[in-house]
Design a protein around this motif. Structure first.
Motif, PDB file in Angstrom:
ATOM      1  N   ALA A   1      25.129  85.250  99.085  1.00  0.00           N
ATOM      2  CA  ALA A   1      25.399  84.496  97.868  1.00  0.00           C
ATOM      3  C   ALA A   1      24.436  83.310  97.754  1.00  0.00           C
ATOM      4  N   ASN A   2      24.799  82.342  96.945  1.00  0.00           N
ATOM      5  CA  ASN A   2      23.950  81.165  96.729  1.00  0.00           C
ATOM      6  C   ASN A   2      24.345  80.019  97.650  1.00  0.00           C
TER       7      ASN A   2
ATOM      8  N   PRO B   1      21.427  75.680  90.741  1.00  0.00           N
ATOM      9  CA  PRO B   1      20.579  74.491  90.782  1.00  0.00           C
ATOM     10  C   PRO B   1      19.658  74.367  89.560  1.00  0.00           C
ATOM     11  N   LEU B   2      19.670  75.380  88.692  1.00  0.00           N
ATOM     12  CA  LEU B   2      18.805  75.348  87.511  1.00  0.00           C
ATOM     13  C   LEU B   2      19.394  74.511  86.375  1.00  0.00           C
TER      14      LEU B   2
ATOM     15  N   GLU C   1      16.008  84.458  86.671  1.00  0.00           N
ATOM     16  CA  GLU C   1      15.303  83.357  87.340  1.00  0.00           C
ATOM     17  C   GLU C   1      16.151  82.786  88.470  1.00  0.00           C
ATOM     18  N   LEU C   2      17.457  82.673  88.239  1.00  0.00           N
ATOM     19  CA  LEU C   2      18.361  82.140  89.248  1.00  0.00           C
ATOM     20  C   LEU C   2      18.391  83.039  90.484  1.00  0.00           C
ATOM     21  N   ARG C   3      18.533  84.341  90.270  1.00  0.00           N
ATOM     22  CA  ARG C   3      18.571  85.275  91.412  1.00  0.00           C
ATOM     23  C   ARG C   3      17.256  85.240  92.181  1.00  0.00           C
ATOM     24  N   SER C   4      16.159  85.127  91.462  1.00  0.00           N
ATOM     25  CA  SER C   4      14.855  85.061  92.118  1.00  0.00           C
ATOM     26  C   SER C   4      14.766  83.830  93.014  1.00  0.00           C
TER      27      SER C   4
ATOM     28  N   LYS D   1      29.939  78.685  88.216  1.00  0.00           N
ATOM     29  CA  LYS D   1      28.892  78.638  89.230  1.00  0.00           C
ATOM     30  C   LYS D   1      27.560  79.137  88.685  1.00  0.00           C
ATOM     31  N   SER D   2      27.595  80.328  88.084  1.00  0.00           N
ATOM     32  CA  SER D   2      26.354  81.007  87.712  1.00  0.00           C
ATOM     33  C   SER D   2      25.602  80.319  86.581  1.00  0.00           C
TER      34      SER D   2
END
Length: 352
Positions: free
Chosen positions: A292-293, A29-30, A264-267, A212-213
Motif C-alpha cells: 500500500a502507500n 501526498p499529491l 500518477e499517484l500509483r507511479s 486516502k486516495s
C-alpha cells in the motif's frame, strides 16, 4: 505522542506551536486533485441549502463505474461513519476481526455489545492472513471484517483466499465486510477486490473511501457496495440525515474522473516505497514488504515517534494496535523530498 489514530496535526500544533511533516496519516501526498478543488469551490455556493440526503448524482456515477444499481450503493461521512451505521443496523451477536487491524471496527461493534472474536495475525508469520482464518469462521459468527490491504501492515489477502473466505461466510450465514479504503494505491487494484461477486452474494459488503486516495480526509466521503438493499436502507436510517455535505458530494463526483491523478499517484508510490523500505532496513529496522502507500516496520527504539516529533515529523506509533508492541511503527509513503527528510532525521537520531 500516541493517539488512537494518525493525522493528529492539531494536537501536534497545540503542543509544539508548529505544523508537522505528517507521515502518520496515509493520505495521498499529491494533495487534492485540481479538478476536485474546482468542484469544491463551485459547490460552496450551494451551502445555503440542505445537501441531497440520498446523494443521487454521486450514487448514479458510482453505479456507472461499478456496474451496480444505485440502490446497491450507500454514501456516508467516510468509511468510519458507514462502519458505525452497519453495527447499529445489523446489531451482530458476534464478529470475527483479524488483529492487528483498523481500530474503528472494534469501536463500532462495541457500541452494540457484540462479542468480538480476534483472529491473531502472527509476527512469526509476517502478520499475513492465512487460510487458518477459515476454521475460525463457523455458524454463530455473524460478521467477518477484513481490511484489503490491511492497516497497519499494508499486506493484501490473496484473491484465492478472499474467495474461500467469502464462500465460508456464505455457508455459515455470516456477512463478509471488506474495507477497501487503501485498494486504489495498489499497482493492480482490480486483482484484489471481490466486486464481481457482489451481485451473487448478499452476504458481501465492500467499503470504499475517497479520503486516502484523493487526499479528501477533511471532506469525509466513503461509500458501501452491497446487493442487500434492505441492509443498506437500514444503515441509512441508523445515522444522522444529511451526513454527506454538498461540498463532499461535489468533490466525490469530480474525483471519479481523476484517472490521470490516480495513475500518477500509483507511479509515485511504486517508485518511492522500495526506496523507503531499503533505507529503513539499512537503519536496522525490520520492514514488512507492504503493498500500500505506507510501510510497517519495527525498530529497537521504542521512543522513535517522540524523538521525530521533536524534529517536526509525525509517524504512527502502532503500539496501541491490538497484537503490536512498543517499537512498532507505520509511515506513509510521501514525495521523494519528504521521504529523504524523514530518513535524514532518522539517521541523525540513530547514529547521532
Amino acid at each position: 505522542m500516541n493517539t488512537l489514530h494518525g493525522g493528529d496535526w492539531a494536537g501536534y500544533r497545540e503542543r509544539f506551536g508548529a505544523e508537522p511533516l505528517d507521515f502518520s496519516a496515509s493520505v495521498s501526498p499529491l494533495g487534492l486533485p485540481e479538478g476536485v478543488r474546482r468542484a469544491v469551490v463551485a459547490a460552496l455556493s450551494q451551502s445555503n441549502r440542505y445537501p441531497d440526503p440520498s446523494c443521487r448524482t454521486l450514487r448514479a456515477l458510482l453505479a456507472q463505474q461499478t456496474g451496480l444499481d444505485p440502490a446497491q450503493i450507500l454514501c456516508g461521512n467516510g468509511v468510519s461513519d458507514l462502519l458505525y451505521r452497519l453495527a447499529l443496523a445489523l446489531q451482530p451477536e458476534s464478529a470475527l476481526l483479524p488483529a492487528p487491524s483498523f481500530s474503528e471496527y472494534e469501536a463500532a461493534l462495541s457500541l452494540t455489545h457484540c462479542e468480538i472474536i480476534y483472529h491473531p495475525l502472527l509476527r512469526e508469520e509476517g502478520f499475513r492472513l492465512t487460510e487458518g482464518i477459515l476454521s475460525a469462521i463457523h455458524p454463530g459468527v455473524s460478521m467477518v471484517i477484513l481490511c484489503q490491504p490491511n492497516n497497519p501492515t499494508g499486506l493484501t489477502v490473496s484473491p484465492e483466499l478472499l474467495i474461500r473466505i467469502l464462500q465460508r461466510c456464505r455457508v455459515c450465514a455470516a456477512l463478509l465486510v471488506v474495507d477497501e479504503s487503501f485498494l486504489p494505491f495498489l499497482e493492480c487494484p482490480g486483482l484484489f477486490t471481490l466486486q464481481e461477486h457482489l451481485r451473487d452474494n448478499k452476504n458481501l459488503m465492500l467499503l470504499r473511501s475517497f479520503t486516502k486516495s484523493h487526499a479528501m480526509a477533511g471532506l469525509r466521503l466513503g461509500y458501501a457496495l452491497c446487493s442487500d438493499t434492505e441492509l443498506l436502507h437500514r444503515m441509512y436510517l441508523a445515522g444522522a440525515p444529511w451526513s454527506v455535505s454538498c461540498v463532499a458530494q461535489a468533490a466525490g463526483e469530480a474525483a471519479l474522473g481523476e484517472e490521470a491523478y490516480l495513475a500518477e499517484l500509483r507511479s509515485l508510490i511504486c517508485r518511492e516505497r522500495p526506496v523507503l523500505c531499503s533505507e529503513l532496513e539499512g537503519l536496522g529496522c525490520s520492514v514488512l514488504p507492504g503493498e500500500a502507500n505506507y510501510l510497517f516496520f519495527s525498530s529497537p527504539m521504542t521512543n522513535l515517534s517522540r524523538l521525530l516529533a521533536q524534529r517536526g515529523i509525525l509517524i504512527r506509533d502502532c503500539s496501541n494496535f491490538r497484537g503490536l508492541s512498543p517499537g512498532d511503527y507505520r509511515i506513509a509513503v510521501r514525495t521523494q523530498e519528504e521521504n529523504r527528510r524523514l530518513m535524514s532525521e532518522m539517521r541523525s537520531i540513530i547514529y547521532g
